[in-house]
Design an enzyme around this catalytic site. Structure first.
Site, PDB file in Angstrom:
ATOM      1  N   ASN A  42      38.530  81.699 118.215  1.00 52.74           N
ATOM      2  CA  ASN A  42      38.440  80.457 117.436  1.00 52.74           C
ATOM      3  C   ASN A  42      39.848  79.980 117.064  1.00 52.74           C
ATOM      4  OD1 ASN A  42      38.387  82.760 115.747  1.00 52.74           O
ATOM      5  ND2 ASN A  42      37.330  81.693 114.104  1.00 52.74           N
ATOM      6  N   ILE A  43      39.988  78.656 117.074  1.00 52.54           N
ATOM      7  CA  ILE A  43      41.284  78.017 116.807  1.00 52.54           C
ATOM      8  C   ILE A  43      41.039  76.954 115.745  1.00 52.54           C
ATOM      9  CG2 ILE A  43      43.212  76.744 117.825  1.00 52.54           C
ATOM     10  CD1 ILE A  43      42.219  77.865 120.602  1.00 52.54           C
ATOM     11  N   GLU A  44      41.497  77.238 114.527  1.00 52.84           N
ATOM     12  CA  GLU A  44      41.212  76.320 113.412  1.00 52.84           C
ATOM     13  C   GLU A  44      42.271  75.235 113.305  1.00 52.84           C
ATOM     14  OE1 GLU A  44      40.429  78.905 110.034  1.00 52.84           O
ATOM     15  OE2 GLU A  44      38.450  79.366 110.878  1.00 52.84           O
ATOM     16  N   CYS A  53      35.432  76.657 118.176  1.00 53.21           N
ATOM     17  CA  CYS A  53      34.857  78.007 118.127  1.00 53.21           C
ATOM     18  C   CYS A  53      35.306  78.831 119.342  1.00 53.21           C
ATOM     19  CB  CYS A  53      33.329  77.940 118.160  1.00 53.21           C
ATOM     20  SG  CYS A  53      32.563  77.334 116.664  1.00 53.21           S
ATOM     21  N   GLU A  55      33.489  80.541 121.411  1.00 53.03           N
ATOM     22  CA  GLU A  55      32.638  80.349 122.592  1.00 53.03           C
ATOM     23  C   GLU A  55      33.071  79.120 123.383  1.00 53.03           C
ATOM     24  OE1 GLU A  55      31.861  80.855 119.464  1.00 53.03           O
ATOM     25  OE2 GLU A  55      29.800  81.478 119.182  1.00 53.03           O
ATOM     26  N   CYS A  86      27.107  78.951 117.000  1.00 50.58           N
ATOM     27  CA  CYS A  86      26.753  77.753 116.216  1.00 50.58           C
ATOM     28  C   CYS A  86      26.022  76.748 117.116  1.00 50.58           C
ATOM     29  CB  CYS A  86      27.996  77.132 115.585  1.00 50.58           C
ATOM     30  SG  CYS A  86      28.924  76.060 116.698  1.00 50.58           S
ATOM     31  N   CYS A  89      28.091  75.009 119.918  1.00 49.14           N
ATOM     32  CA  CYS A  89      28.360  75.894 121.065  1.00 49.14           C
ATOM     33  C   CYS A  89      27.105  76.082 121.918  1.00 49.14           C
ATOM     34  CB  CYS A  89      28.903  77.237 120.589  1.00 49.14           C
ATOM     35  SG  CYS A  89      30.573  77.094 119.929  1.00 49.14           S
TER      36      CYS A  89
HETATM   37  N1  THU Z   1      33.023  80.336 114.602  1.00 48.51           N
HETATM   38  C1  THU Z   1      33.083  80.670 115.937  1.00 48.51           C
HETATM   39  O1  THU Z   1      34.182  80.776 116.510  1.00 48.51           O
HETATM   40  N2  THU Z   1      31.917  80.873 116.596  1.00 48.51           N
HETATM   41  C2  THU Z   1      30.674  80.809 116.030  1.00 48.51           C
HETATM   42  O2  THU Z   1      29.678  80.903 116.723  1.00 48.51           O
HETATM   43  C3  THU Z   1      30.556  80.633 114.584  1.00 48.51           C
HETATM   44  C4  THU Z   1      31.788  80.147 113.895  1.00 48.51           C
HETATM   45  C5  THU Z   1      34.296  80.150 113.867  1.00 48.51           C
HETATM   46  C6  THU Z   1      34.612  78.724 113.511  1.00 48.51           C
HETATM   47  C7  THU Z   1      35.539  78.922 112.329  1.00 48.51           C
HETATM   48  O3  THU Z   1      36.868  79.123 112.786  1.00 48.51           O
HETATM   49  C8  THU Z   1      35.048  80.196 111.674  1.00 48.51           C
HETATM   50  O4  THU Z   1      34.256  80.853 112.644  1.00 48.51           O
HETATM   51  C9  THU Z   1      34.218  79.981 110.423  1.00 48.51           C
HETATM   52  O5  THU Z   1      33.181  79.094 110.647  1.00 48.51           O
END
Ligand code: THU
Length: 140
Positions: A42-44, A53, A55, A86, A89
């Site tokens: 994940n890259i915020e 996310c 995925e 989520c 995804c």
């Molecule tokens: N996140 C994912 O990378 N995949 C998921 O299926 C659920 C959520 C990440 C997004 C965000 O960076 C962090 O988790 C919190 O939501």
């Protein structure tokens, strides 16, 4: 099918997660039908909605390198339970993956994981076929 290597790669790729806001790392590893593995974390973003996310990172890396056919994805998070993908995804996976055969693996670790098909996770998905117009459907 044994998913040990795929799980190991999902866990390992968490180290690259960019998570200054949630501090919640997620790793994914996507298996193509040809046997290649694409990882993603994940890259915020300071604009939270621009966060990607793990995925989707994996899917977009694979598609941008010419891959279109996928068999399975492993998801591993920094939580203590199974981490399901989520909704966004699930929709991205539905663009490329067969609902009945594509395996989504929520892995706590290499010993402890659950497997569901994409169709179980996103029944009645909006898919590319749904964009065909009535006229196209009548003539095909
Ligand atoms: N996140 C994912 O990378 N995949 C998921 O299926 C659920 C959520 C990440 C997004 C965000 O960076 C962090 O988790 C919190 O939501």
């Amino acid at each position: 099918m044994e998913y040990q290597e795929l799980i190991a790669q999902a866990v390992k790729t968490k180290e690259f997660a960019y998570v200054p806001y949630s501090n919640f790392r997620v790793g994914a590893a996507l298996l193509t039908t040809s046997g290649r593995i694409y990882t993603g974390c994940n890259i915020e973003n300071a604009g939270f909605s621009a966060t990607n996310c793990a995925e989707r990172t994996a899917v977009f890396k694979a598609v941008s390198e010419g891959e279109r056919e996928f068999e399975a994805i492993v998801i591993n998070g920094d939580n203590h339970d199974y981490l399901p993908p989520c909704g966004v995804c699930r929709q991205v996976l539905a663009e490329f993956c067969d609902p009945d055969t594509f395996q989504v693996i929520f892995a706590k670790n290499q010993q402890d994981y659950r497997i569901m098909t994409l169709g179980e996770l996103l029944p009645e998905a909006f898919r590319p076929e749904n964009l065909k117009s009535k006229k196209q459907t009548e003539t095909s």
